[in-house]
Design a protein around this motif. Structure first.
Motif, PDB file in Angstrom:
ATOM      1  N   ALA A 163      31.507  21.958  50.482  1.00  0.00           N
ATOM      2  CA  ALA A 163      33.026  22.334  49.966  1.00  0.00           C
ATOM      3  C   ALA A 163      33.071  20.517  50.258  1.00  0.00           C
ATOM      4  N   SER A 164      32.562  19.593  51.127  1.00  0.00           N
ATOM      5  CA  SER A 164      33.188  18.381  51.335  1.00  0.00           C
ATOM      6  C   SER A 164      32.773  17.982  50.846  1.00  0.00           C
ATOM      7  N   GLN A 165      31.658  18.496  49.230  1.00  0.00           N
ATOM      8  CA  GLN A 165      31.244  17.606  48.033  1.00  0.00           C
ATOM      9  C   GLN A 165      31.493  17.588  46.689  1.00  0.00           C
ATOM     10  N   LEU A 166      32.231  18.654  47.389  1.00  0.00           N
ATOM     11  CA  LEU A 166      33.477  19.315  46.121  1.00  0.00           C
ATOM     12  C   LEU A 166      34.169  17.683  44.738  1.00  0.00           C
ATOM     13  N   SER A 167      34.116  17.788  43.261  1.00  0.00           N
ATOM     14  CA  SER A 167      34.970  16.823  43.130  1.00  0.00           C
ATOM     15  C   SER A 167      36.283  17.888  42.942  1.00  0.00           C
ATOM     16  N   ARG A 168      36.847  16.017  42.800  1.00  0.00           N
ATOM     17  CA  ARG A 168      38.389  16.334  42.472  1.00  0.00           C
ATOM     18  C   ARG A 168      38.989  17.597  41.693  1.00  0.00           C
ATOM     19  N   ARG A 169      38.660  17.627  40.454  1.00  0.00           N
ATOM     20  CA  ARG A 169      38.976  18.645  39.784  1.00  0.00           C
ATOM     21  C   ARG A 169      38.686  20.136  40.046  1.00  0.00           C
ATOM     22  N   LEU A 174      39.450  25.160  42.478  1.00  0.00           N
ATOM     23  CA  LEU A 174      39.657  26.664  44.215  1.00  0.00           C
ATOM     24  C   LEU A 174      41.481  26.615  44.853  1.00  0.00           C
ATOM     25  N   ALA A 175      41.692  25.481  44.311  1.00  0.00           N
ATOM     26  CA  ALA A 175      43.218  25.806  44.847  1.00  0.00           C
ATOM     27  C   ALA A 175      43.836  26.877  43.963  1.00  0.00           C
ATOM     28  N   VAL A 176      44.324  27.023  42.858  1.00  0.00           N
ATOM     29  CA  VAL A 176      45.319  27.183  41.987  1.00  0.00           C
ATOM     30  C   VAL A 176      44.863  28.707  41.423  1.00  0.00           C
ATOM     31  N   ALA A 187      35.240  28.305  38.671  1.00  0.00           N
ATOM     32  CA  ALA A 187      33.480  27.866  38.097  1.00  0.00           C
ATOM     33  C   ALA A 187      33.949  28.627  36.295  1.00  0.00           C
ATOM     34  N   LYS A 188      34.691  29.420  36.293  1.00  0.00           N
ATOM     35  CA  LYS A 188      34.758  30.019  34.606  1.00  0.00           C
ATOM     36  C   LYS A 188      35.813  29.765  34.447  1.00  0.00           C
ATOM     37  N   PRO A 189      36.750  28.791  34.073  1.00  0.00           N
ATOM     38  CA  PRO A 189      38.787  29.039  34.466  1.00  0.00           C
ATOM     39  C   PRO A 189      38.660  29.027  32.489  1.00  0.00           C
ATOM     40  N   SER A 190      39.812  29.548  32.570  1.00  0.00           N
ATOM     41  CA  SER A 190      40.375  29.692  31.360  1.00  0.00           C
ATOM     42  C   SER A 190      41.408  28.050  30.772  1.00  0.00           C
ATOM     43  N   SER A 191      41.542  28.087  30.275  1.00  0.00           N
ATOM     44  CA  SER A 191      42.456  26.760  29.166  1.00  0.00           C
ATOM     45  C   SER A 191      43.650  26.268  30.408  1.00  0.00           C
ATOM     46  N   GLY A 192      44.399  27.582  30.771  1.00  0.00           N
ATOM     47  CA  GLY A 192      45.605  27.613  30.930  1.00  0.00           C
ATOM     48  C   GLY A 192      45.384  27.071  33.020  1.00  0.00           C
ATOM     49  N   LEU A 193      44.058  28.305  33.168  1.00  0.00           N
ATOM     50  CA  LEU A 193      43.613  27.549  35.137  1.00  0.00           C
ATOM     51  C   LEU A 193      43.641  25.978  34.450  1.00  0.00           C
ATOM     52  N   ASN A 194      42.828  25.806  33.656  1.00  0.00           N
ATOM     53  CA  ASN A 194      42.152  23.682  33.502  1.00  0.00           C
ATOM     54  C   ASN A 194      43.877  23.572  33.879  1.00  0.00           C
ATOM     55  N   ARG A 195      44.516  23.331  32.590  1.00  0.00           N
ATOM     56  CA  ARG A 195      45.716  22.634  32.819  1.00  0.00           C
ATOM     57  C   ARG A 195      46.465  23.231  34.018  1.00  0.00           C
ATOM     58  N   LEU A 196      46.435  23.655  35.165  1.00  0.00           N
ATOM     59  CA  LEU A 196      46.843  24.346  35.864  1.00  0.00           C
ATOM     60  C   LEU A 196      46.294  23.124  37.008  1.00  0.00           C
ATOM     61  N   ALA A 197      45.395  23.137  37.309  1.00  0.00           N
ATOM     62  CA  ALA A 197      43.905  22.041  38.447  1.00  0.00           C
ATOM     63  C   ALA A 197      44.641  21.035  37.267  1.00  0.00           C
ATOM     64  N   ALA A 198      44.619  20.645  36.537  1.00  0.00           N
ATOM     65  CA  ALA A 198      44.853  18.762  36.161  1.00  0.00           C
ATOM     66  C   ALA A 198      46.465  18.891  37.002  1.00  0.00           C
ATOM     67  N   LYS A 199      47.169  19.385  37.074  1.00  0.00           N
ATOM     68  CA  LYS A 199      48.534  19.805  37.369  1.00  0.00           C
ATOM     69  C   LYS A 199      47.980  19.386  39.151  1.00  0.00           C
ATOM     70  N   ILE A 200      47.479  20.155  39.358  1.00  0.00           N
ATOM     71  CA  ILE A 200      47.313  19.585  41.155  1.00  0.00           C
ATOM     72  C   ILE A 200      46.239  18.438  41.777  1.00  0.00           C
TER      73      ILE A 200
END
Length: 216
Positions: A163-169, A174-176, A187-200
């Motif tokens: 966990a300490s070596q994860l990138s910001r994305r 993981l959070a969303v 590890a296999k996010p949908s486009s919607g999950l990727n957009r949400l992750a970008a906001k977080i």
């Protein structure tokens, strides 16, 4: 009445015990996995070992007012009640302390009874435990997939790194995932999950004073 008193004392006493850093609680779901002999994957890590990215991302995704409230975000809860009374679709208002007590002491699924029990338990948890300890427990017991609990096990399972070596994305992904970990795959996010992750990810970058209570 005696049984009810004993049942009420169990979380009260366990919460006091969980102030001790060397105590590593398990959730009711983890106990279920043990009883059914399915086992689970969990590798406890302190916040120091985990780094900042996962805690900050989870906080900005799950409970942005974590450092400011007393276990319950009353403003968010009032909005949910007003939406319900007006017949509108309700949004989530669970804080991290509420989710922590649910995972530690209660059952899963939607229930007004369970929600009613969450409220006093969350206030008590927030009163007894420091914010850092609450976040540490939550990030080590929350379910991140079938039989996968805690940020460290999730990071290793989905991304093959601590966990300490994860990138910001990756931390944001993981959070969303948390609102629906059995159906979302970071590890296999949908486009919607990727957009949400970008906001977080952006919120976590600018968290500033919002995450002040997580500092040592």
């Amino acid at each position: 009445m005696l049984v009810l008193v004993v049942l009420a004392l169990i979380p009260a006493l366990l919460t006091l015990l969980y102030r001790v850093p060397v105590v590593h609680p398990i959730s009711t779901l983890m106990m279920r996995d043990l009883v059914t002999f399915t086992g689970y994957d969990r590798d406890w890590k302190s916040l120091e070992e985990m780094g900042d990215l996962v805690p900050h991302s989870v906080m900005m995704s799950e409970d942005g007012q974590f450092c400011a409230h007393d276990g319950i975000d009353w403003a968010a809860l009032n909005l949910v009640i007003n939406d319900a009374l007006s017949g509108e679709k309700t949004r989530g208002a669970s804080t991290i302390p509420m989710q922590t007590v649910k995972n530690l002491y209660l059952w899963q699924g939607r229930s007004f009874v369970r929600k009613g029990l969450e409220l006093p338990l969350a206030i008590y948890l927030d009163l007894v435990l420091p914010k850092r300890r609450i976040m540490e427990i939550y990030l080590n017991i929350v379910e991140w997939g079938p039989n996968i609990y805690g940020a460290e096990a999730a990071a290793q399972h989905y991304f093959g790194r601590p966990a300490s070596q994860l990138s910001r994305r990756q931390a944001a992904l993981l959070a969303v995932t948390l609102p629906n970990p059995l159906e979302r795959n970071p590890a296999k996010p949908s486009s919607g999950l990727n957009r949400l992750a970008a906001k977080i990810e952006q919120r976590a970058r600018k968290a500033g004073g919002y995450v002040g209570c997580l500092k040592p």
